[in-house]
Structures are given as C-alpha cells and as structure tokens.
Design a protein around this motif. Structure first.
Motif, PDB file in Angstrom:
ATOM      1  N   PHE A   1      63.195   4.003  47.535  1.00 58.85           N
ATOM      2  CA  PHE A   1      64.025   3.876  46.772  1.00 58.85           C
ATOM      3  C   PHE A   1      65.484   3.268  46.852  1.00 58.85           C
ATOM      4  O   PHE A   1      65.089   1.754  45.784  1.00 58.85           O
ATOM      5  CB  PHE A   1      64.254   4.960  45.923  1.00 58.85           C
ATOM      6  CG  PHE A   1      65.401   4.974  44.569  1.00 58.85           C
ATOM      7  CD1 PHE A   1      63.930   4.250  43.455  1.00 58.85           C
ATOM      8  CD2 PHE A   1      66.796   5.022  44.249  1.00 58.85           C
ATOM      9  CE1 PHE A   1      64.598   3.860  42.197  1.00 58.85           C
ATOM     10  CE2 PHE A   1      67.218   4.892  43.276  1.00 58.85           C
ATOM     11  CZ  PHE A   1      66.236   4.789  41.843  1.00 58.85           C
TER      12      PHE A   1
ATOM     13  N   PHE B   1      61.189   9.008  49.420  1.00 60.00           N
ATOM     14  CA  PHE B   1      61.040   9.053  48.646  1.00 60.00           C
ATOM     15  C   PHE B   1      62.592   7.569  48.852  1.00 60.00           C
ATOM     16  O   PHE B   1      62.831   7.113  47.986  1.00 60.00           O
ATOM     17  CB  PHE B   1      61.064   9.481  47.433  1.00 60.00           C
ATOM     18  CG  PHE B   1      61.741   9.369  46.306  1.00 60.00           C
ATOM     19  CD1 PHE B   1      61.705   8.415  45.511  1.00 60.00           C
ATOM     20  CD2 PHE B   1      63.474   9.535  45.710  1.00 60.00           C
ATOM     21  CE1 PHE B   1      61.958   7.871  44.101  1.00 60.00           C
ATOM     22  CE2 PHE B   1      64.438   9.204  45.134  1.00 60.00           C
ATOM     23  CZ  PHE B   1      63.054   8.676  43.937  1.00 60.00           C
ATOM     24  N   ALA B   2      63.690   8.603  49.046  1.00 61.22           N
ATOM     25  CA  ALA B   2      65.209   8.217  48.894  1.00 61.22           C
ATOM     26  C   ALA B   2      65.051   7.155  49.617  1.00 61.22           C
ATOM     27  O   ALA B   2      65.604   5.602  49.295  1.00 61.22           O
ATOM     28  CB  ALA B   2      65.953   9.352  49.477  1.00 61.22           C
TER      29      ALA B   2
ATOM     30  N   GLU C   1      65.961  -0.478  45.535  1.00 60.72           N
ATOM     31  CA  GLU C   1      67.498  -0.446  44.630  1.00 60.72           C
ATOM     32  C   GLU C   1      68.084  -2.165  44.860  1.00 60.72           C
ATOM     33  O   GLU C   1      68.655  -2.987  44.012  1.00 60.72           O
ATOM     34  CB  GLU C   1      68.036   0.671  44.393  1.00 60.72           C
ATOM     35  CG  GLU C   1      69.560   0.629  43.873  1.00 60.72           C
ATOM     36  CD  GLU C   1      68.501   0.700  41.718  1.00 60.72           C
ATOM     37  OE1 GLU C   1      70.138   0.408  41.188  1.00 60.72           O
ATOM     38  OE2 GLU C   1      68.278   1.167  41.824  1.00 60.72           O
TER      39      GLU C   1
ATOM     40  N   HIS D   1      61.399  -1.753  38.156  1.00 63.37           N
ATOM     41  CA  HIS D   1      61.460  -0.358  39.493  1.00 63.37           C
ATOM     42  C   HIS D   1      62.753   0.947  38.901  1.00 63.37           C
ATOM     43  O   HIS D   1      63.642   0.447  37.552  1.00 63.37           O
ATOM     44  CB  HIS D   1      63.513  -1.055  40.103  1.00 63.37           C
ATOM     45  CG  HIS D   1      63.497  -0.367  41.393  1.00 63.37           C
ATOM     46  ND1 HIS D   1      63.276   0.560  42.299  1.00 63.37           N
ATOM     47  CD2 HIS D   1      64.753  -0.240  41.389  1.00 63.37           C
ATOM     48  CE1 HIS D   1      63.998   1.004  42.564  1.00 63.37           C
ATOM     49  NE2 HIS D   1      65.499   0.404  42.621  1.00 63.37           N
ATOM     50  N   SER D   2      61.865   2.112  39.187  1.00 67.65           N
ATOM     51  CA  SER D   2      62.531   2.885  38.693  1.00 67.65           C
ATOM     52  C   SER D   2      62.661   4.357  39.516  1.00 67.65           C
ATOM     53  O   SER D   2      61.384   4.458  40.381  1.00 67.65           O
ATOM     54  CB  SER D   2      62.026   3.741  37.347  1.00 67.65           C
ATOM     55  OG  SER D   2      60.759   3.836  37.129  1.00 67.65           O
ATOM     56  N   GLU D   3      62.918   5.619  39.811  1.00 66.66           N
ATOM     57  CA  GLU D   3      62.790   6.309  40.276  1.00 66.66           C
ATOM     58  C   GLU D   3      60.901   7.125  40.226  1.00 66.66           C
ATOM     59  O   GLU D   3      60.451   6.930  41.202  1.00 66.66           O
ATOM     60  CB  GLU D   3      63.623   7.767  40.351  1.00 66.66           C
ATOM     61  CG  GLU D   3      64.853   7.266  40.718  1.00 66.66           C
ATOM     62  CD  GLU D   3      66.198   8.289  40.434  1.00 66.66           C
ATOM     63  OE1 GLU D   3      65.645   9.451  40.466  1.00 66.66           O
ATOM     64  OE2 GLU D   3      66.684   8.473  41.133  1.00 66.66           O
ATOM     65  N   GLU D   4      60.806   7.316  39.134  1.00 63.27           N
ATOM     66  CA  GLU D   4      59.278   7.530  38.875  1.00 63.27           C
ATOM     67  C   GLU D   4      58.337   6.169  39.688  1.00 63.27           C
ATOM     68  O   GLU D   4      57.300   6.428  40.078  1.00 63.27           O
ATOM     69  CB  GLU D   4      59.324   7.202  37.174  1.00 63.27           C
ATOM     70  CG  GLU D   4      57.895   7.676  36.824  1.00 63.27           C
ATOM     71  CD  GLU D   4      56.647   7.820  35.362  1.00 63.27           C
ATOM     72  OE1 GLU D   4      56.600   7.788  35.037  1.00 63.27           O
ATOM     73  OE2 GLU D   4      58.219   7.911  34.595  1.00 63.27           O
ATOM     74  N   ASN D   5      58.650   4.708  38.425  1.00 69.70           N
ATOM     75  CA  ASN D   5      57.820   4.088  40.337  1.00 69.70           C
ATOM     76  C   ASN D   5      57.744   3.976  41.168  1.00 69.70           C
ATOM     77  O   ASN D   5      56.846   3.492  41.714  1.00 69.70           O
ATOM     78  CB  ASN D   5      58.124   2.681  39.431  1.00 69.70           C
ATOM     79  CG  ASN D   5      57.699   2.516  38.007  1.00 69.70           C
ATOM     80  OD1 ASN D   5      56.980   3.149  37.173  1.00 69.70           O
ATOM     81  ND2 ASN D   5      58.671   0.988  37.340  1.00 69.70           N
ATOM     82  N   THR D   6      59.139   4.808  41.886  1.00 69.49           N
ATOM     83  CA  THR D   6      59.118   4.752  43.190  1.00 69.49           C
ATOM     84  C   THR D   6      58.373   5.376  43.646  1.00 69.49           C
ATOM     85  O   THR D   6      57.693   5.772  45.173  1.00 69.49           O
ATOM     86  CB  THR D   6      60.461   4.403  43.957  1.00 69.49           C
ATOM     87  OG1 THR D   6      61.068   3.223  43.736  1.00 69.49           O
ATOM     88  CG2 THR D   6      60.258   5.039  45.147  1.00 69.49           C
ATOM     89  N   ARG D   7      58.298   6.620  43.040  1.00 63.26           N
ATOM     90  CA  ARG D   7      57.138   8.108  43.632  1.00 63.26           C
ATOM     91  C   ARG D   7      56.207   7.394  43.642  1.00 63.26           C
ATOM     92  O   ARG D   7      55.156   8.025  43.931  1.00 63.26           O
ATOM     93  CB  ARG D   7      57.818   9.297  42.867  1.00 63.26           C
ATOM     94  CG  ARG D   7      59.173  10.020  42.902  1.00 63.26           C
ATOM     95  CD  ARG D   7      59.156  11.116  42.166  1.00 63.26           C
ATOM     96  NE  ARG D   7      60.579  11.567  42.436  1.00 63.26           N
ATOM     97  CZ  ARG D   7      60.886  11.999  43.713  1.00 63.26           C
ATOM     98  NH1 ARG D   7      60.349  12.078  44.576  1.00 63.26           N
ATOM     99  NH2 ARG D   7      63.071  12.181  43.855  1.00 63.26           N
TER     100      ARG D   7
ATOM    101  N   GLN E   1      56.231  11.430  49.999  1.00 66.35           N
ATOM    102  CA  GLN E   1      57.424  11.179  48.733  1.00 66.35           C
ATOM    103  C   GLN E   1      58.283  11.704  49.947  1.00 66.35           C
ATOM    104  O   GLN E   1      59.889  11.654  49.489  1.00 66.35           O
ATOM    105  CB  GLN E   1      57.024  12.456  47.722  1.00 66.35           C
ATOM    106  CG  GLN E   1      56.319  12.333  46.562  1.00 66.35           C
ATOM    107  CD  GLN E   1      56.267  10.878  45.973  1.00 66.35           C
ATOM    108  OE1 GLN E   1      57.795  10.916  45.516  1.00 66.35           O
ATOM    109  NE2 GLN E   1      55.489  10.143  45.794  1.00 66.35           N
TER     110      GLN E   1
END
Length: 189
Positions: free
Chosen positions: A28, A24-25, A32, A48-54, A21
């Motif tokens: 993502f 993450f940035a 993106e 693709h989303s923030e949740e999927n990347t996490r 994690q």
C-alpha cells in the motif's frame, strides 16, 4: 508445473514473491507514494485504495499458484521500491513482462536489472519460448529497457481504451526469444 523461484538475488536488491496480505502495509505504501509518478501511464492507479491493494495482493497469490502471473516486489534493504511481473501471453509459449518503480528508485538501472533477472528466470521454465514487453509509444523510459536487454520491436497496435493521460494510445510490442543452446552442447561465453 514448473514455477520460478520465489526469491531472486540481484546484488544490491532482491526480487521476492509478494506474500499475500502480510505484505499489505509495504504494498500500500509503495503504491501510495508512487501514484503521481504512475498516473500518467497506468489507469489502474486511479482506483488506488486500501481495498484495491488487498484485492491486488489476493490476486497475486492466486494467480501465482496457477502460473497465470508471477508478481515480484523489487526490494532494496528489505523495502519494496517497485514491482515486476510475468504473465501468460496470448499464445501458450509466450509470456509478458511488466515493471514499475517508486519515483525515488528511478534512474539507477534498477528496472533494467530487475527485468533482466526476471527474463533469465522465465527462460528457466521449459514452456517459455519468448517474452514480450509492451508500453505506450509515448513512454520512452519504458522503451529503453527492452532495447537495452536485446528485445526487438515486433509491432505497434492500438492500445487499450481509454488511454492513460500521457499515452498516445499506441502500444509498442517488443519480443525476445529463448536463447538457442550451443550447437556442440558446450556452454556459451
């Protein structure tokens, strides 16, 4: 269980293990900024989303520890410009390799050199006999990499359904076997 190095120096860029994690940035942002470039070939980018990347980063971390998948960020000047990975193949002595780049990083040999470094690293593992690369028949950019690295095309097969938008639905499978040691025991050229 033998594992590959977490950091592989490649001259002007580095392969480094994704760090869960805390990455993450940058992960993502990389995805993106690459969505439109990847969408024709990779179905997973549609979600693709923030949740999927996490979730992806959590999977990377857990699967590294089991040896199922070794995921690397391809970084240049500390910034991720792509990803490459090696995953267990269908047979115990084989592994698969995958790769993709941010669109701004393409055309400079980075994917080929990153894949070459990953190939060399995977062959340091005692249980790896061969490596495979698979891509859709229509993805000629992906086909150039195994060809350059000495892989041989071994088969074509029906791809996953549904097919990616630019795909033909036929996977081309390339294979490279572990180099044989010299017969006389001396290092090769």
């Amino acid at each position: 269980m033998a594992q590959p190095r977490r950091l592989i120096e490649c001259g002007d860029f580095v392969l480094r293990r994704w760090e869960g994690q805390q990455d993450f940035a940058p992960a993502f942002a990389l995805i993106e900024e690459s969505v439109h470039h990847l969408r024709p070939w990779e179905l997973w980018v549609a979600g693709h989303s923030e949740e999927n990347t996490r979730e992806l980063l959590a999977k990377f971390e857990a699967r590294w520890d089991t040896g199922e998948v070794y995921n690397y960020a391809i970084t240049k000047d500390g910034t991720p410009v792509g990803m490459c990975q090696s995953s267990r193949g269908a047979e115990p002595r084989g592994r698969r390799i995958g790769y993709w780049l941010h669109p701004a990083a393409t055309g400079r040999g980075i994917a080929t050199r990153a894949t070459a470094a990953l190939v060399a690293e995977m062959f340091t593992l005692p249980d790896v006999e061969y490596l495979e690369i698979s891509h859709d028949l229509a993805n000629t950019s992906s086909a150039a990499i195994p060809r350059r690295l000495g892989f041989s095309e071994v088969r074509r097969e029906q791809g996953r359904t549904p097919t990616a938008p630019s795909g033909r639905g036929i996977d081309v499978i390339w294979r490279l076997y572990r180099p044989a040691p010299p017969v006389d025991g001396t290092p090769g050229p």
